[in-house]
Scaffold this motif. Sequence first.
Motif: not given
Length: 399
Positions: A116-120, A127-131, A166-170, A173-179
């Motif tokens: 819903d409202a695909a963004g970053h 890894k590829t990360v979708l928000f 927003g936006v996220s990145i992995v 080491d598996g840590t997920l950074l997200t807004t």
Amino acid sequence: MRTPQNRTPRNHAIRAVTAVAGVSLALSACGATAEGDETQASGKGEASGRLAVSYANGVAVLDGKTLEVVDEFDTEEFVRLNSFGDGRNLAVTTSKGFQVLDTQTPELTDLVFEADAAGHVVHHGDKTVLFADGTGETTIFDTAALAGADELPETTTWTAPEAHHGVSIVLEDGTLLTTVGTEETRSGAIALTPEGDGFEQAAANDACPGIHGEGTAADEAVVFGCEDGALLYRDGAFEKLQAPDEFGRMGNAYVSETSPLVVGDYKTDPDDEGYLLDSVTLIDTEKSTFKPVALPEGVEYTFRDVARGPEDLAYILATDGSIHVLDPATGKITDEYPVVKPWEGPAEWQDPHPAIKVDGDIAYVTEPATNQVHAVDLTSGEVTASVELDEQPNEIAVS
């Protein structure tokens, strides 16, 4: 089985492909924020693979060396293009989500990561990360699992407490950074570590108003843009980098994963209308510094016009029609390569205007005023190929 969707060949779209050797185009000069996302890592060596260009109701796949149009496909009126990071597929952002465009077959597949409202779209490590802005959902998958697949790869998801742009990145080491934010405002970011079938919060920072965009520099130092500076994540902790101006907005980070230096766009007047910018900010992730730099007079750009490339330098496609080479270590312009005719900023950020993407030593530049796409050797400034399309190019992405 994977089947084409709305596949419509348009081999008539190419009018001319011109190989240019040792020629610089002589062009004259002419002389501000964007709500978009452009984060790029530089590559090394020659260009390879293919690229895609969007236009009203369609997208074209081009050969990376000759710029010959390989195939074209019908789409919605306006779509965005991003790389999935697997060297083959691109994300075509539509009203349904992230649709997979296979540039090698080529094929606009029926594979869609619904959103819903695909963004970053962010790819880092393996890894590829979708928000999804409409739900705040982060979708994570192994990048390599997408290449040549007949179905969508397995995914892991995490949903923010509230939906926001927003936006996220992995990290590796598996840590997920997200807004963190709401539909009305965005405030900062959190770090989540894998725990069982989910994630557990390990760090947080709420001192980044209007957080937007991200970029990963050397040693996995991650930078997010704020309306008053930037937010740096390094070695398990967040650090706010304060802008010297009361309003000093960085919205997009242009990075190389082999350099600790980040280049960001920069705006100081919140009431300034239009999308042209005339300054950048330089961030040293090792020294935790944030330094705005004014560009030479007449050098203006939008969020689509900055890329990192050879020697980890920054390349700014300005309104005077030239690519200006910026050294992130000094903030100085060291060279310029005339490529397109002078242009004016767009009325809306979605409107077609010149854009740049880099693959290895080659920059791909769109020129909507002439319906052209150019390939530029960034080691010499030579335009090595050009193509004129029947349609006006808008967004561009390299597979």
